[in-house]
Design an enzyme around this catalytic site. Sequence first.
Site, PDB file in Angstrom:
ATOM      1  N   THR A 336       0.835  -1.194   0.000  1.00  0.00           N
ATOM      2  CA  THR A 336       0.000   0.000   0.000  1.00  0.00           C
ATOM      3  C   THR A 336       0.868   1.241   0.000  1.00  0.00           C
ATOM      4  OG1 THR A 336      -1.697   1.233   1.212  1.00  0.00           O
ATOM      5  CG2 THR A 336      -0.136  -0.022   2.523  1.00  0.00           C
ATOM      6  N   ASP A 337       0.332   2.339  -0.535  1.00  0.00           N
ATOM      7  CA  ASP A 337       1.039   3.613  -0.468  1.00  0.00           C
ATOM      8  C   ASP A 337       0.184   4.654   0.244  1.00  0.00           C
ATOM      9  OD1 ASP A 337      -0.921   3.974  -2.319  1.00  0.00           O
ATOM     10  OD2 ASP A 337       0.310   5.076  -3.749  1.00  0.00           O
ATOM     11  N   LYS A 338      -0.836   4.201   0.979  1.00  0.00           N
ATOM     12  CA  LYS A 338      -1.747   5.115   1.653  1.00  0.00           C
ATOM     13  C   LYS A 338      -1.547   5.013   3.161  1.00  0.00           C
ATOM     14  CE  LYS A 338      -3.485   6.204  -2.309  1.00  0.00           C
ATOM     15  NZ  LYS A 338      -3.117   7.461  -2.941  1.00  0.00           N
ATOM     16  N   THR A 339      -0.599   5.778   3.676  1.00  0.00           N
ATOM     17  CA  THR A 339      -0.254   5.662   5.094  1.00  0.00           C
ATOM     18  C   THR A 339      -1.444   5.983   5.989  1.00  0.00           C
ATOM     19  OG1 THR A 339       1.987   6.326   4.547  1.00  0.00           O
ATOM     20  CG2 THR A 339       1.363   6.416   6.856  1.00  0.00           C
TER      21      THR A 339
END
Length: 444
Positions: A336-339
Amino acid sequence: MTTEEHARDRAELLPYARSAKDVVAAEASDADSGLTAAEAVARLASLGPNAIAGEKPPSTIAVALAQLRNPMNIMLIGVTVVSFLIGEISTGIIVALLIALNVVLGARQELQARASVDALSKLQIPQAKVLRDGEVTLVPAADVVPGDIVSLEAGDIVPADGRILRSATLEAQEAALTGESAPVPKDPGVLAGEIAIGDRSNMLFQNTSVTRGTGAIVVTATGMRTEMGQIATMLTSVTRTRSPLQQELDSLTKVIGIIAWTAVAFIVVIGWARGTPVDELLLLGTAMAISAIPTGMPAFVSGLLSLGAKQLAEAKAVVKNLTDVETLGATSAINTDKTGTLTMNQMMVSTIYANGVWFHVEGEGYRKLGAITSAAGTATPDFTRLALGLCLDSDATVSDDGDVVGDPTEAALVVLAAKLGVDAEETRRRYPRLAEVPFDSDYK
């Protein structure tokens, strides 16, 4: 304009690519007076309520039948039938009771797990501020229809998808839809070409929240026609597959079944060749089958998964099916790149640098409790003037329970002010705001 013509115009409309005036005209509405009450009632009857349709909950009978299709229970049903056929009524009753126990426990745990999905219905806001017949009125969110003019301010949940008509430093939190943790600035300008949802800065979407400013939208989509509704449609159309644990249990059941019934057949054939009575052979075979089959396995597995579902529920995670617990446990990697989607999605001030000294701010999240300390043992200076600025230069409010209305960054600063001994609400009452110059990226 007929209902069919109105629907056709709406289908051909890209609200973000046209001016707000054109969108209002296409929705057959009026930016100054909104829809008439009669027109709103007619559209509600034609298009249906503004609600996300959930999956029809399974009946108790359907869940129980699903438990009976478990391979282990199928073998036990076969043993029960044979027991009654050879006159071993007591054995048949005992095995039948074991099957009933497995079904009752499994169905009960499954229904309890699926009941947690009802928490999703709380996302729907109960009321919306709508302009009708020239007056702003509160109506149930389910009664909002395309063409309605809806007024919004910081803290409001957007009741439906809509094109922005006007905005004043308007920002929206769209993490639930796009995964972006930071609030998105909104304005009524026109966008050209095909634009991704996350970049539609002149649109607001159902169940996202306004974190800053005020504005108004003309509703362009409601219910299952919204972006949230389309996601719900995709979720309901997903075909479920057996989890890794279910697949392994099915394989184990087949292996045990083959071994048990092969042994039974072998003994029956040998006994028949030696002249042993058939009823005795069937009784012996039935006893061997019962001893070979782990009758308590379905109930045991359901109990373990139910315990995991309960622990996830206590952590505020929604578990739709018991097997989801095991599938989550079998997950080895998440890309994922959505912290902000995976964390608490909260901001906080952790350190202060003043007079060449670093000070640590204790406390987590939006709780207003926490001391200001220095690793070097330096006394904490008087930060009152700083705290006053943090309160008066922001609009966010934070309750004692940590509930936030407004921009997350401003909320973190308000919490810091509280830790410094200054209450934001009291300070704002003492020093009321006379005017405001909104932040602008051009003149900073």
